[in-house]
Motif scaffolding. Structure first.
Motif, PDB file in Angstrom:
ATOM      1  N   ILE A   8      46.337  24.377  25.784  1.00 62.64           N
ATOM      2  CA  ILE A   8      45.236  25.315  25.992  1.00 62.64           C
ATOM      3  C   ILE A   8      44.615  25.043  27.353  1.00 62.64           C
ATOM      4  O   ILE A   8      44.071  23.960  27.590  1.00 62.64           O
ATOM      5  CB  ILE A   8      44.173  25.145  24.891  1.00 62.64           C
ATOM      6  CG1 ILE A   8      44.816  25.220  23.509  1.00 62.64           C
ATOM      7  CG2 ILE A   8      43.063  26.173  25.055  1.00 62.64           C
ATOM      8  CD1 ILE A   8      44.001  24.588  22.410  1.00 62.64           C
ATOM      9  N   ARG A  74      42.713  28.536  17.722  1.00 61.68           N
ATOM     10  CA  ARG A  74      42.387  29.606  18.673  1.00 61.68           C
ATOM     11  C   ARG A  74      40.953  30.107  18.438  1.00 61.68           C
ATOM     12  O   ARG A  74      40.203  30.337  19.386  1.00 61.68           O
ATOM     13  CB  ARG A  74      43.384  30.748  18.541  1.00 61.68           C
ATOM     14  CG  ARG A  74      43.281  31.794  19.619  1.00 61.68           C
ATOM     15  CD  ARG A  74      44.279  32.915  19.410  1.00 61.68           C
ATOM     16  NE  ARG A  74      45.634  32.446  19.270  1.00 61.68           N
ATOM     17  CZ  ARG A  74      46.535  32.435  20.248  1.00 61.68           C
ATOM     18  NH1 ARG A  74      46.200  32.845  21.453  1.00 61.68           N
ATOM     19  NH2 ARG A  74      47.764  32.013  20.033  1.00 61.68           N
ATOM     20  N   THR A  85      39.265  30.937  27.785  1.00 60.64           N
ATOM     21  CA  THR A  85      40.668  30.582  27.622  1.00 60.64           C
ATOM     22  C   THR A  85      41.495  31.304  28.677  1.00 60.64           C
ATOM     23  O   THR A  85      41.502  32.531  28.746  1.00 60.64           O
ATOM     24  CB  THR A  85      41.170  30.959  26.215  1.00 60.64           C
ATOM     25  OG1 THR A  85      40.316  30.349  25.250  1.00 60.64           O
ATOM     26  CG2 THR A  85      42.603  30.502  26.007  1.00 60.64           C
ATOM     27  N   PHE A  88      46.964  30.066  26.339  1.00 57.93           N
ATOM     28  CA  PHE A  88      47.101  29.407  25.044  1.00 57.93           C
ATOM     29  C   PHE A  88      48.585  29.455  24.681  1.00 57.93           C
ATOM     30  O   PHE A  88      49.085  30.477  24.217  1.00 57.93           O
ATOM     31  CB  PHE A  88      46.270  30.127  23.975  1.00 57.93           C
ATOM     32  CG  PHE A  88      46.083  29.354  22.712  1.00 57.93           C
ATOM     33  CD1 PHE A  88      44.904  28.692  22.459  1.00 57.93           C
ATOM     34  CD2 PHE A  88      47.097  29.287  21.769  1.00 57.93           C
ATOM     35  CE1 PHE A  88      44.726  27.969  21.290  1.00 57.93           C
ATOM     36  CE2 PHE A  88      46.931  28.574  20.592  1.00 57.93           C
ATOM     37  CZ  PHE A  88      45.736  27.913  20.353  1.00 57.93           C
TER      38      PHE A  88
END
Length: 93
Positions: A8, A74, A85, A88
């Motif tokens: 991530i 998530r 983010t 990912f």
């Protein structure tokens, strides 16, 4: 046995110091650890103020369980208002 590895990458736009960054990253990693039985660590951009990479690894006999946990991770990361983010990545081994 199924293994999943999540990478991530985060952007922290309002961070002005490494101390502030580490507080946010520590909060995210502790939330993941406390809610999911997973190994979590900051794995990249450790000396940059506004960027971070978190690695998460999990092992299970059930692929569907791992899929649910990845979705939960998530959600945890997306709930953090201080971090955006960037990427990912999910890798099944």
């Amino acid at each position: 046995m199924k293994v999943v590895i999540c990478t991530i990458e985060l952007f922290l736009p309002d961070v002005g110091s490494l101390k502030a960054k580490r507080q946010i990253i520590k909060s995210i990693t502790q939330r993941i650890r406390s809610r999911i039985n997973a190994s979590v660590a900051e794995t990249g951009f450790q000396d940059c103020w506004q960027r971070a990479v978190i690695g998460v690894a999990m092992v299970s006999s059930s692929g569907t369980l791992l899929d649910r946990q990845v979705n939960f991770i998530r959600d945890i990361v997306d709930d953090c208002a201080e971090a955006e983010t960037v990427e990912f990545l999910v890798e099944y081994v």
